[in-house]
Design a protein around this motif. Sequence first.
Motif, mmCIF file in Angstrom:
data_model
loop_
_atom_site.group_PDB
_atom_site.id
_atom_site.type_symbol
_atom_site.label_atom_id
_atom_site.label_comp_id
_atom_site.label_asym_id
_atom_site.label_seq_id
_atom_site.Cartn_x
_atom_site.Cartn_y
_atom_site.Cartn_z
ATOM 1 N N SER A 31 -11.163 24.033 27.130
ATOM 2 C CA SER A 31 -10.580 23.902 28.677
ATOM 3 C C SER A 31 -9.645 24.699 29.066
ATOM 4 O O SER A 31 -8.529 24.945 28.115
ATOM 5 C CB SER A 31 -10.106 22.945 29.440
ATOM 6 O OG SER A 31 -10.606 22.595 30.614
ATOM 7 N N MET A 37 -7.070 27.735 31.866
ATOM 8 C CA MET A 37 -7.584 28.441 33.319
ATOM 9 C C MET A 37 -7.663 29.900 33.084
ATOM 10 O O MET A 37 -8.219 30.384 34.384
ATOM 11 C CB MET A 37 -5.959 28.408 34.115
ATOM 12 C CG MET A 37 -5.695 26.859 34.226
ATOM 13 S SD MET A 37 -7.124 26.339 35.760
ATOM 14 C CE MET A 37 -6.625 27.129 37.061
ATOM 15 N N ARG A 81 -10.872 13.131 30.702
ATOM 16 C CA ARG A 81 -10.670 14.315 30.893
ATOM 17 C C ARG A 81 -9.132 13.775 31.921
ATOM 18 O O ARG A 81 -8.486 13.672 32.555
ATOM 19 C CB ARG A 81 -11.424 14.674 31.589
ATOM 20 C CG ARG A 81 -13.489 15.394 30.826
ATOM 21 C CD ARG A 81 -14.405 15.822 31.200
ATOM 22 N NE ARG A 81 -14.942 16.463 30.367
ATOM 23 C CZ ARG A 81 -15.356 17.679 29.971
ATOM 24 N NH1 ARG A 81 -14.748 18.771 30.216
ATOM 25 N NH2 ARG A 81 -16.745 17.614 29.103
ATOM 26 N N ARG A 82 -8.492 15.613 31.735
ATOM 27 C CA ARG A 82 -7.012 15.619 31.985
ATOM 28 C C ARG A 82 -6.304 16.760 32.211
ATOM 29 O O ARG A 82 -7.189 17.831 32.319
ATOM 30 C CB ARG A 82 -5.691 15.084 31.195
ATOM 31 C CG ARG A 82 -6.155 13.740 30.793
ATOM 32 C CD ARG A 82 -5.673 12.762 31.438
ATOM 33 N NE ARG A 82 -6.270 10.903 31.165
ATOM 34 C CZ ARG A 82 -5.324 9.962 30.310
ATOM 35 N NH1 ARG A 82 -4.150 10.704 30.666
ATOM 36 N NH2 ARG A 82 -5.756 8.895 29.584
ATOM 37 N N VAL A 83 -5.291 17.183 33.320
ATOM 38 C CA VAL A 83 -5.438 18.166 33.530
ATOM 39 C C VAL A 83 -4.141 18.456 32.594
ATOM 40 O O VAL A 83 -3.317 17.593 32.256
ATOM 41 C CB VAL A 83 -4.900 18.091 34.726
ATOM 42 C CG1 VAL A 83 -4.040 19.831 35.081
ATOM 43 C CG2 VAL A 83 -5.493 17.521 36.051
ATOM 44 N N THR A 94 0.133 24.645 36.055
ATOM 45 C CA THR A 94 -1.684 24.556 35.307
ATOM 46 C C THR A 94 -2.414 25.199 34.105
ATOM 47 O O THR A 94 -1.940 26.485 34.730
ATOM 48 C CB THR A 94 -2.695 24.543 36.153
ATOM 49 O OG1 THR A 94 -2.259 23.166 37.164
ATOM 50 C CG2 THR A 94 -4.325 23.448 35.855
ATOM 51 N N ARG A 113 -8.011 22.122 32.979
ATOM 52 C CA ARG A 113 -8.372 21.559 33.915
ATOM 53 C C ARG A 113 -9.449 20.830 33.300
ATOM 54 O O ARG A 113 -10.231 21.177 32.176
ATOM 55 C CB ARG A 113 -8.921 21.645 35.099
ATOM 56 C CG ARG A 113 -7.718 22.365 36.156
ATOM 57 C CD ARG A 113 -8.373 22.703 37.462
ATOM 58 N NE ARG A 113 -7.319 23.985 38.251
ATOM 59 C CZ ARG A 113 -6.447 23.085 39.283
ATOM 60 N NH1 ARG A 113 -6.403 21.403 39.187
ATOM 61 N NH2 ARG A 113 -5.964 23.518 39.532
ATOM 62 N N ARG A 114 -9.309 19.037 33.702
ATOM 63 C CA ARG A 114 -10.737 18.341 32.635
ATOM 64 C C ARG A 114 -11.279 18.901 31.112
ATOM 65 O O ARG A 114 -11.690 18.939 30.385
ATOM 66 C CB ARG A 114 -12.223 19.350 32.848
ATOM 67 C CG ARG A 114 -12.028 19.143 34.774
ATOM 68 C CD ARG A 114 -13.263 19.181 35.103
ATOM 69 N NE ARG A 114 -14.543 18.589 34.522
ATOM 70 C CZ ARG A 114 -15.539 17.619 34.122
ATOM 71 N NH1 ARG A 114 -14.070 16.290 35.098
ATOM 72 N NH2 ARG A 114 -16.044 16.954 33.381
#
Length: 170
Positions: free
Chosen positions: A34, A36, A85-87, A128, A131-132
């Motif tokens: 995952s 960005m 799932r985390r950021v 960030t 995500r997920r």
Amino acid sequence: MDPAPITSIELLLDADAEAAVRAEWDALAAAGLSSMAPHASPSNRPHVTLLARRGGVAHPLALPDDALPVPLVLGAPLLFGDGDRRVLVRSVVPSAALLALHATVRDAAGAGDDVDHMAPGTWTPHVTLARRTRLADLERALPLVGAEIACEGVALRRWDAGTRTVTALS
């Protein structure tokens, strides 16, 4: 009834720091994790959110001429959220200068329906990375996050999620 869309005020990084964060996004994506990186929207830039509010934010914001640049240190990775799932984010060291900018932006925006975790004392400044992120992928993801980055926050922008528009503020 749908909640009002979020409007945020975001602090943009200097060119070298933005390139370094984008390189981390790209490394995560290249590893099949995952990231960005795949979000191709022009609004998808590394940033630190200073204010997030349901509904609008006064525009223009009256900010002192010497509000920027602000020195920043992008630090260790952190995880937000719960479940599988985390950021995945890079922490931003909450220096006196950054906390003062946060307060200045909040004061300039006036009262509003702010997102709870943005208030002084609860705000965790960050950039960030993904995500997920699956917890099972952390062993592969964390080595792709580099060393501490000393940089500057050089510009502010307003993101309106309702209209999906970005407005430069400085």
